[in-house]
Scaffold this active site. Sequence first.
Site, PDB file in Angstrom:
ATOM      1  N   CYS A 138      -6.433  -3.189  44.481  1.00 57.11           N
ATOM      2  CA  CYS A 138      -6.471  -2.665  45.706  1.00 57.11           C
ATOM      3  C   CYS A 138      -5.263  -1.935  46.126  1.00 57.11           C
ATOM      4  O   CYS A 138      -5.014  -0.871  45.728  1.00 57.11           O
ATOM      5  CB  CYS A 138      -6.693  -3.893  46.846  1.00 57.11           C
ATOM      6  N   HIS A 193     -11.324  -6.373  44.155  1.00 57.07           N
ATOM      7  CA  HIS A 193     -10.608  -7.717  44.065  1.00 57.07           C
ATOM      8  C   HIS A 193     -11.308  -8.553  43.250  1.00 57.07           C
ATOM      9  O   HIS A 193     -11.863  -9.572  43.538  1.00 57.07           O
ATOM     10  CB  HIS A 193     -10.586  -8.201  45.496  1.00 57.07           C
ATOM     11  N   GLU A 247      -9.896 -11.070  41.856  1.00 61.15           N
ATOM     12  CA  GLU A 247      -9.272 -12.519  42.071  1.00 61.15           C
ATOM     13  C   GLU A 247     -10.232 -13.241  42.988  1.00 61.15           C
ATOM     14  O   GLU A 247     -10.202 -14.333  42.755  1.00 61.15           O
ATOM     15  CB  GLU A 247      -7.748 -12.489  42.493  1.00 61.15           C
TER      16      GLU A 247
HETATM   17  N1  LIG Z   1      -4.279   0.525  52.061  1.00 59.84           N
HETATM   18  C1  LIG Z   1      -3.636  -0.644  51.631  1.00 59.84           C
HETATM   19  C2  LIG Z   1      -4.869  -1.476  50.882  1.00 59.84           C
HETATM   20  C3  LIG Z   1      -6.081  -1.824  51.716  1.00 59.84           C
HETATM   21  C4  LIG Z   1      -6.785  -0.895  52.461  1.00 59.84           C
HETATM   22  O1  LIG Z   1      -6.864   0.398  51.977  1.00 59.84           O
HETATM   23  O2  LIG Z   1      -7.187  -1.104  53.439  1.00 59.84           O
END
Ligand SMILES: NCCCC(=O)O
Length: 227
Positions: A110, A209, A211
């Site tokens: 992520c 994700h 995990e």
């Molecule tokens: N930018 C941090 C990772 C999670 C998101 O994009 O919301």
Amino acid sequence: MRPIIGITSYVVPATWGVWHEVSTALIPNDYVAAVELAGGRAVILPPDERDADVLRVLDGLLLAGGPDIEPGRYGAEPAPLTESRPERDAGEFLLVRKALELDLPVLGVCRGMQVLAVATGGTLHQHLPDVLGHEQHRPAPGVYGEHEARFEGGSLIAKLMGDDLGIHCYHHQGVADPGTLRVTGRTEDGLAEAVEAPDRRFVLGVQWHPEVTRDQRLFGALVEAAG
Ligand SMILES: NCCCC(=O)O
């Protein structure tokens, strides 16, 4: 000796027992459990690494999920919904740049995938709904989006996961330019879901994700590459 995998952590106010909003260095235990189950020795790294010396005792690096990267790191002004933690960026960018230089195996999850892209000169979309016109990658607070990702034939991610995969993701940003990395997986809306560095031993970033779904394949591959 099990391969030692460093996992990046972060500081958040946490509450347990009689203690409330205590500034706490933490990491979801799912990452630790995944590394240990894969046969690695998980080591949680402090959130504010000031140099990359710790890499001398690590066999691999796992960049965990977390908040937005400070947009100045990719030459942009912060958009209204960007929430960054520059102190975490500082430590992680030091670690990842040195790890790439040393050709240490790295898995980014992520935010970790976004760190890999930006550390190699890439850029991010700061708020995906503005670009994609939907919120399906983070449908609501605490609700994971479910997608189908397709992978490029012959890529590392395709070797590990097959041609496609149902994924769970939770993010409002995404990789726009992957820097020196190669995008090897996308969702149906065209968003980059996997990046890798074919010229390295093992450098892989995924926007979803694994995990959370307890999919051990990527953690197993990281530990194996680190072994
Ligand atoms: N930018 C941090 C990772 C999670 C998101 O994009 O919301």
